[in-house]
Design a protein around this motif. Structure first.
Motif: not given
Length: 181
Positions: A116-118, A168-176
Motif C-alpha cells: 500500500p502506497t500513499a 494525511e498519508a497515514l489517514e489514506l493508508l489506514a483503511p488498507r
C-alpha cells in the motif's frame, strides 16, 4: 522468542521540496501509531532534510543510493509507503515506470509487490497545469496508489507549507492496514 506482534514498518520517501525539512512531523505521527519508520530520500531530497535528526528519530540510516551486492539491508521490508512530499518530477517518473533512483525503484517495485502506497504531492499550480501531471496522477490512481487531494500552491511562492498535512498519508493508508485504522 517473543509473542508480541511484529511492528509494521513504513517507508517515507522524501523528495526535494520546500516542506521536506518538516518530515519529522510524519515520522512522529507514524511512530505514535506504532509504526517503525525508515526514510528513503531522492538524491536531491537528501539535501533538504536534517540527516542526523531524521536518523536519530527513526533509528535507521536514510537510504538514497542503491546497496552494493552483499551489503546488509539497512531497513526492514516495507508494510506501507508514504511519498511525502512528492514532487512533479518524482510523480511523473514513477507513473512512467522510470527507476533511475533508489526512491523510484522502490516505488516502481512496490506496485508489483502490492505494498500500500500513499502520495502527498507538493507542486505549484503552473507545474500542475501541465497535462503530464494530471495523467500521471490518474495512472497512479489506477495502480491503486492513494493520492492526496492537496491543492497546488502558486508558482514562485514557496507557499502551501501551512496547508501540507503530513498526517494525511497515514489517514489514506489506514483503511488498507490494521494499524491506525
Amino acid at each position: 522468542m517473543s509473542d508480541s506482534p511484529k511492528r509494521p514498518f513504513l517507508y517515507v520517501v522524501v523528495c526535494a521540496a520546500g516542506v521536506a525539512p518538516d518530515v519529522g512531523t510524519l515520522i512522529s505521527a507514524a511512530q505514535d501509531l506504532g509504526w517503525g519508520v525508515g526514510v528513503v530520500a531522492t538524491p536531491l531530497g537528501l539535501g533538504f532534510i536534517d540527516q542526523e535528526a531524521v536518523e536519530g528519530q527513526t533509528g535507521y540510516p536514510i537510504r538514497s543510493a542503491w546497496r552494493k551486492p552483499g551489503d546488509v539491508r539497512p531497513l526492514p521490508p516495507a508494510d506501507a509507503i508514504a511519498v511525502a512530499p512528492a514532487t512533479y518530477n518524482t510523480i511523473n517518473k514513477w507513473a512512467a515506470g522510470i527507476s533511475d533512483t533508489l526512491a523510484l525503484g522502490i516505488l516502481c517495485e512496490a506496485y508489483g509487490m502490492g505494498i500500500p502506497t500513499a502520495v502527498l504531492p507538493y507542486v505549484n499550480s503552473a507545474m500542475a497545469a501541465h497535462p503530464a501531471y494530471g495523467e500521471s496522477l490518474a495512472r497512479l490512481r489506477t495502480m491503486g496508489v492513494l493520492v492526496s487531494d492537496y491543492e497546488p500552491h502558486p508558482p514562485k511562492s514557496g507557499g502551501g507549507a501551512d496547508r501540507f498535512r503530513w498526517e494525511e498519508a497515514l489517514e489514506l493508508l489506514a483503511p488498507r492496514l490494521a494499524v491506525g485504522g
